[in-house]
Design an enzyme around this catalytic site. Sequence first.
Site, PDB file in Angstrom:
ATOM      1  N   LYS A  47       2.603 -11.684  -0.078  1.00  0.00           N
ATOM      2  CA  LYS A  47       1.370 -11.197  -0.669  1.00  0.00           C
ATOM      3  C   LYS A  47       0.209 -12.131  -0.357  1.00  0.00           C
ATOM      4  O   LYS A  47      -0.948 -11.795  -0.574  1.00  0.00           O
ATOM      5  CB  LYS A  47       1.516 -11.153  -2.204  1.00  0.00           C
ATOM      6  N   GLY A  48       0.520 -13.339   0.093  1.00  0.00           N
ATOM      7  CA  GLY A  48      -0.475 -14.402   0.159  1.00  0.00           C
ATOM      8  C   GLY A  48      -1.687 -14.134   1.030  1.00  0.00           C
ATOM      9  O   GLY A  48      -2.736 -14.733   0.829  1.00  0.00           O
ATOM     10  N   GLU A 104      -1.605 -14.177   8.327  1.00  0.00           N
ATOM     11  CA  GLU A 104      -0.804 -14.984   7.404  1.00  0.00           C
ATOM     12  C   GLU A 104      -1.722 -15.917   6.611  1.00  0.00           C
ATOM     13  O   GLU A 104      -2.815 -16.269   7.066  1.00  0.00           O
ATOM     14  CB  GLU A 104       0.232 -15.758   8.241  1.00  0.00           C
ATOM     15  N   ASP A 105      -1.276 -16.311   5.424  1.00  0.00           N
ATOM     16  CA  ASP A 105      -2.073 -17.235   4.620  1.00  0.00           C
ATOM     17  C   ASP A 105      -1.959 -18.668   5.135  1.00  0.00           C
ATOM     18  O   ASP A 105      -2.941 -19.385   5.248  1.00  0.00           O
ATOM     19  CB  ASP A 105      -1.687 -17.155   3.133  1.00  0.00           C
ATOM     20  N   ASP A 108       3.561 -23.193   7.733  1.00  0.00           N
ATOM     21  CA  ASP A 108       4.174 -24.404   7.198  1.00  0.00           C
ATOM     22  C   ASP A 108       5.261 -24.845   8.184  1.00  0.00           C
ATOM     23  O   ASP A 108       4.975 -25.513   9.169  1.00  0.00           O
ATOM     24  CB  ASP A 108       4.721 -24.029   5.814  1.00  0.00           C
ATOM     25  N   ASP A 164      -0.266 -18.641  -3.995  1.00  0.00           N
ATOM     26  CA  ASP A 164       0.192 -18.788  -5.381  1.00  0.00           C
ATOM     27  C   ASP A 164       1.075 -20.004  -5.587  1.00  0.00           C
ATOM     28  O   ASP A 164       1.654 -20.552  -4.653  1.00  0.00           O
ATOM     29  CB  ASP A 164       1.008 -17.563  -5.788  1.00  0.00           C
TER      30      ASP A 164
END
Length: 185
Positions: A47-48, A104-105, A108, A164
């Site tokens: 959801k990011g 994408e948020d 990583d 989040d």
Amino acid sequence: MKNELDDVLKILVSEEELDGITTRIAAQIDEDYGASEYRVLLVAILKGSVVFLGDLMRKIKTPIEIDFMKVSSYGGGTKSTGNVNIHLDLQRADIADCEIILVEDIVDSGRTLSHLVEYLKLKGARSVRTCTLLDKPSRRDVDFKANYVGREIPDEFVIGYGLDFDEKYRALPFVGVLKPEAYEK
Ligand code: IMP
Ligand code: MG
């Protein structure tokens, strides 16, 4: 009234900087895809990335379509990029005429996007590129570089603007770092 702002230690990427990032990336996408004869499809990873998608898509002038995927990556293996579960796949069968941009948020370990790029290419997409708001290059497990990057950040856990912690803080308008106490709430 509860206020998520009280849990923020510092702002890392301000609203103004975020606005500049989406403006810049939208212009890059227009330059790269404006002349495409194919369907340009932004695929946001739930959801990011929804806030980023919402701002970005409104600044892109090239006609685009949107779709969503939901995935979870789990660490573990050191060399594999396959440790990604797909919970929601594209809601369309034929992507042979689609130029896909994965949105994408944050990158990583790099597992999620490197896996999805291979997956969508195998599924027959015309082309696949990646766009991430944030990038933590120091955290990579797999060799991966996004095509469009909003900003590199240090190895700190960030929240806000879609991101989040425990489903909280997604609606904050900036990207920030939480106070240590907030993790115990
Ligand atoms: P990876 O690149 O496969 O490790 O996956 C990146 C995903 O991990 C992102 O889509 C986020 O959901 C999550 N993630 C990584 N770092 C952060 C962070 O600092 N805040 C919130 N979510 C994060
Ligand atoms: Mg994510």
